[in-house]
Every structure is written in C-alpha cells, then in structure tokens.
Scaffold this active site. Structure first.
Site, short mmCIF file in Angstrom:
data_model
loop_
_atom_site.label_atom_id
_atom_site.label_comp_id
_atom_site.label_asym_id
_atom_site.label_seq_id
_atom_site.Cartn_x
_atom_site.Cartn_y
_atom_site.Cartn_z
N TRP A 50 -27.97 -47.50 23.61
CA TRP A 50 -27.37 -48.21 22.60
C TRP A 50 -27.98 -48.23 21.33
O TRP A 50 -27.33 -48.37 20.07
CB TRP A 50 -27.35 -49.47 23.19
CG TRP A 50 -26.49 -50.76 21.91
CD1 TRP A 50 -25.43 -51.00 21.69
CD2 TRP A 50 -27.67 -51.49 21.21
NE1 TRP A 50 -25.38 -52.06 20.97
CE2 TRP A 50 -26.54 -52.21 20.47
CE3 TRP A 50 -28.85 -51.51 20.97
CZ2 TRP A 50 -27.09 -53.18 19.38
CZ3 TRP A 50 -29.22 -52.68 19.83
CH2 TRP A 50 -28.19 -53.33 19.08
N HIS A 51 -29.40 -47.97 21.55
CA HIS A 51 -30.12 -48.05 20.41
C HIS A 51 -30.05 -46.96 19.58
O HIS A 51 -30.64 -46.85 18.23
CB HIS A 51 -31.66 -48.39 20.94
CG HIS A 51 -32.10 -49.80 21.31
ND1 HIS A 51 -31.62 -50.18 22.37
CD2 HIS A 51 -32.54 -50.83 20.11
CE1 HIS A 51 -32.16 -51.59 22.26
NE2 HIS A 51 -32.41 -51.81 21.25
N GLY A 52 -29.82 -45.78 20.05
CA GLY A 52 -29.71 -44.55 19.18
C GLY A 52 -29.30 -43.30 19.87
O GLY A 52 -29.40 -43.05 21.05
N PHE A 109 -29.58 -49.25 13.99
CA PHE A 109 -29.02 -49.23 15.34
C PHE A 109 -27.57 -49.60 15.25
O PHE A 109 -26.99 -49.83 16.38
CB PHE A 109 -30.03 -49.90 16.23
CG PHE A 109 -31.22 -49.37 16.34
CD1 PHE A 109 -31.53 -48.20 16.51
CD2 PHE A 109 -32.34 -50.38 16.22
CE1 PHE A 109 -32.85 -47.63 16.31
CE2 PHE A 109 -33.68 -49.80 16.40
CZ PHE A 109 -34.00 -48.57 16.35
#
Length: 480
Positions: free
Chosen positions: A325-327, A480
């Site tokens: 989800w963060h990248g 993000f």
C-alpha cells in the site's frame, strides 16, 4: 496546499470565518462550503486530479443508493465489486502500473523471452490511497448493513473530500465521520483551543524535528558508501524520527483543524516509539490504516481464529499488503514482510496482546524490564525502516551491512548537536504526555496544567519553529 505553508495560514482563517459566521445557519450550507474549500485546497496542488475525487464520490454514492434499493444477495455483491474494482482500478493504474509492467518484463527476460513494453510517465495523485480506502469503507459498510446509505450527496461529498484529512489521513470510517455531517455543529471554545494546541504541536513535529532530521537522513542515505557504521545507524535513527514526526505531525494538524470546525477524527498515533513489543507498536502506529486492514481484510480472511497455518498466512498477507500500500517498490514489501516476522512469534505464543496499557502508566520512569523492551522494539523498528527508506533492496542490504561493520565503533562523521538536543527535548515531552492524545494536551494532571508554564511552552515552541525550522518540505506520506 501544505499545512506548513503561508498559503494554508491564510486559507484556514478565511474558511473558519465563513464557516462559523456566514454559513452557520444551515448544515447543508456548511457542508457545501467544506466541499468547495476542500476542492480548492486539493486543486491548489493540481486541479486536473479533482475529477478523480469527483468521480470516486459519484460512483460510491450511486453504489450506496443502489444497495439501498437492492435486497438480492447476488445483485448486492455485484454492486460491491463494481465499487471495489473501480476504486482499486484507479489506484492500481496510477500507483502500480509501471511496477507491474517492469516486473512482468523482467520475469519473462529471466526465462529468455524478450517482451517490449513502454512505461508511462504517470503522476501519482496526492492522497489517492487515503480517499480511496475511505470511500471503500462506506461501500463495504453499507453492503454489510452496518451503515444506512446516505441520500445527501453534499454530505457524502464533504465526507470524501474533507480537507484536513484528505491527502494523508487519518483514513476515516464512514460509520464514524459521515454521521457528523448530518448534525448541526456548535462552536466549542475548549475543543477549538485544544485543536490549536494540537496544530501547534504538529507543526513543531513537522517543521523542527521531521524537516531537520530529513536533511541528515537524506545526506547519509544518499551517500551511504561514504559513511561509517555509526553514522549509518545515526542516519537510520534520523529517518525513524523523520517519518514519525512528519506523518504524526500531519495527523495532529488534521485532527486539530477538524476540531476548529466541530468534527472529531480518530486518533492516528499513540506514541509508538514507547512500545514494548512489535504488536503494541502496530496498535500505536498509523492506527487508521492498521485497523482498516484488520477489519476489511484480516478478519474476513479468518483472522487468528483458525489453525497455525491460517494465522501465519493471514499475518503475512496483512503485513505484505500494508507494505505494498505504501508504494510500488519491493523495498516496501520487504519492510512489510520483516514486520510480519517480528510479529509472528508474539501471535503464535499468544503474547500479541500482553501490552495493552500505556507504558509505565502512572509512573515517571519505566522499569528496567520496560526499558529493555522499549529499546529492543525500537532497534527492530529502526532496522526495518532502512528498507522503507532505501532506493532498492540492494541499497538496503548494503546499508545494513555497513551498520554492522567494525566502523560502527568509531565516532559518527555527522553529529549535529542542535537537532540531537531538540530531539532529546521532544522525546522527553512525548514521554511526559504519553497518557494523553498529543504533546500539548492539558486534560487531567500534568506539567501544562499551570497556565503560566503553558504559555511559556507555547512561546518557546513558536520561537523554536521560527529559529530552527528546517527547509520547507512536503509531507512524506504525500507520496503514498
């Protein structure tokens, strides 16, 4: 528009005056003002991406209306999947298209096949990961019949685009935030003052701690081959406080700003670096995302109710998805997997909920055992953050290898006494306030209960912000 900018310092009072003095007679008028102000706030960055927010709002509002009229399970499930596919489809395209394409090409190249594919120059819309999950919470909760679908399009639009938390959270649940747009808001002086305190504390965390730590973390990470092990460790610690103060600082400003308008947002951080184990850390870090994954992914998968294999599987799924989800980088996935490895022994031994209270609650100092627990948890967290910050896996591995070199025992090549002193003061204040919601909250007993000490603290913080503020930088979670 950045919270730490002159633009926002002008924008916020104007919206506040309009909200309480011009549009105060009607809830719909206030909600409409919030929508207009929020679109202006977001469009200040790039107006072209406002269409994405508008389209997401229209889709999920329509899905909600459709679910209210449909009782057949199969049709309701179709409507739910339309929302999921559309929302995650947009998120996947803007955030992960090039990642999947490059890895797809690399996979075939590994087996000797050559595939041509062109990467696209895609700009990631700020906040898309946050408002996508927020609108999905509405659709899922309506589908589960935990929330009645709204017929008030303006209120729903305000819920989706509410400017304080639009671009970096907290990721609010529809069950918590949406009903607040139906009720008449009354200005409460005490809440507004506490909101201003939290804004001030958030600005201190961002401008003084995060931005200064960022300068040294960037210098060390970007030139890691030139630094000793002790300097690399210091760089990792700088990034550890940079990401915490940057992100929790944003959350503080968002929550404080919301209180100025009569809204209550969920707590997003609970002094995570005082955690005694990794499970406690994840209950305290980015709470809105952690609980989102828990309720909409982990529990539907079976949570920890099944056998050992299911517990292991679900734990890795939740952490790997959180990392992704963060990248769109394997470093985030490794970061998530590493935290899963940290967490797994606690889960399998049934000790993942042994530290539910505040560390050293009611005491000035922690016990020797708690000091060891806090220290060991902090070290594990620092090492994991190396993967989060590194450019790629090779960079992260070389960085960690450099930390554990014999040069670890040498004097750091960079040792900024000013920022280290400010960091020490910051940790001390957070420790004293760890039983409260933020660093300047005065509810109950505490040092800030005295009015004179409180005002001295305010003045000192403002002076420090203007005297030692680092170069203005975007909030780290915008990417993000």
């Amino acid at each position: 528009m950045l919270f730490n900018s002159i633009d926002f310092a002008v924008f916020l009072p104007i919206v506040f005056i309009l909200y309480w003095f011009i549009f105060c007679k009607s809830i719909k008028a206030q909600n409409f003002l919030i929508v207009v102000a929020s679109y202006f706030f977001y469009g200040w960055w790039d107006w072209k991406f406002l269409s994405l927010i508008a389209f997401s709002t229209l889709i999920d509002y329509s899905i909600g209306v459709g679910l209210s009229k449909e009782n057949r399970p199969s049709k309701r499930k179709i409507l739910l999947w339309i929302s999921i596919i559309v929302n995650l489809g947009f998120l996947g395209f803007f955030k992960y298209y090039n990642f999947f394409l490059d890895n797809f090409i690399s996979a075939f190249s590994f087996f000797g096949y050559s595939i041509n594919g062109s990467s696209l120059n895609i700009i990631l819309p700020v906040g898309i990961s946050f408002y996508t999950f927020q609108t999905l919470s509405y659709t899922i909760d309506v589908y589960r019949k935990q929330l009645k679908p709204t017929k008030d399009f303006i209120a729903f639009s305000a819920f989706v685009c509410f400017f304080p938390q639009l671009v970096a959270g907290p990721i609010e649940r529809a069950t918590h935030l949406l009903p607040q747009f139906y009720k008449k808001r009354k200005f409460k002086y005490s809440l507004a003052v506490d909101g201003m305190r939290q804004i001030l504390w958030g600005l201190f965390k961002k401008i003084v701690i995060a931005d200064n730590c960022a300068e040294y973390a960037n210098q060390i990470f970007n030139n890691s081959n030139e630094f000793s092990g002790s300097s690399l460790l210091l760089g990792a610690i700088f990034f550890t406080f940079q990401i915490y103060c940057d992100f929790s600082g944003y959350s503080d400003i968002a929550i404080g700003t919301s209180r100025l308008f009569g809204f209550d947002l969920m707590k997003n951080f609970a002094f995570p670096y005082f955690s005694r184990d990794i499970a406690e850390f994840w209950r305290s870090w980015h709470i809105s995302l952690s609980t989102w994954f828990r309720d909409y992914l982990y529990i539907p998968l079976g949570g920890s109710r099944g056998g050992t294999w299911m517990k292991i599987r679900n734990t890795f799924i939740i952490f790997l998805v959180s990392g992704f989800w963060h990248g769109a980088n394997w470093t985030f996935i490794i970061w998530g997997g590493l935290n899963a490895l940290y967490f797994l022994p606690l889960l399998l031994s049934g000790k993942n909920r042994q530290n539910l209270g505040v560390t050293a609650e009611g005491k000035i100092l922690p016990s020797i055992k708690e000091i060891f627990q806090i220290g060991s948890t902090f070290i594990l967290t620092v090492l994991a953050w190396v993967f989060f910050r590194a450019e790629n896996i090779s960079h992260a591995l070389n960085y960690l290898k450099g930390i554990f070199d014999m040069s670890f025992f040498s004097k750091p090549q960079i040792f900024p006494t000013t920022i280290l002193s400010l960091l020490t003061i910051f940790i001390f204040i957070e420790w004293l306030q760890r039983e409260k919601n933020h660093g300047l909250e005065i509810y109950g007993n505490g040092l800030l209960k005295n009015r004179y000490i409180r005002w001295i603290a305010y003045i000192c913080i403002i002076i420090v912000i203007f005297s030692f503020g680092g170069s203005q930088q975007e909030f780290i979670y915008f990417q993000f």
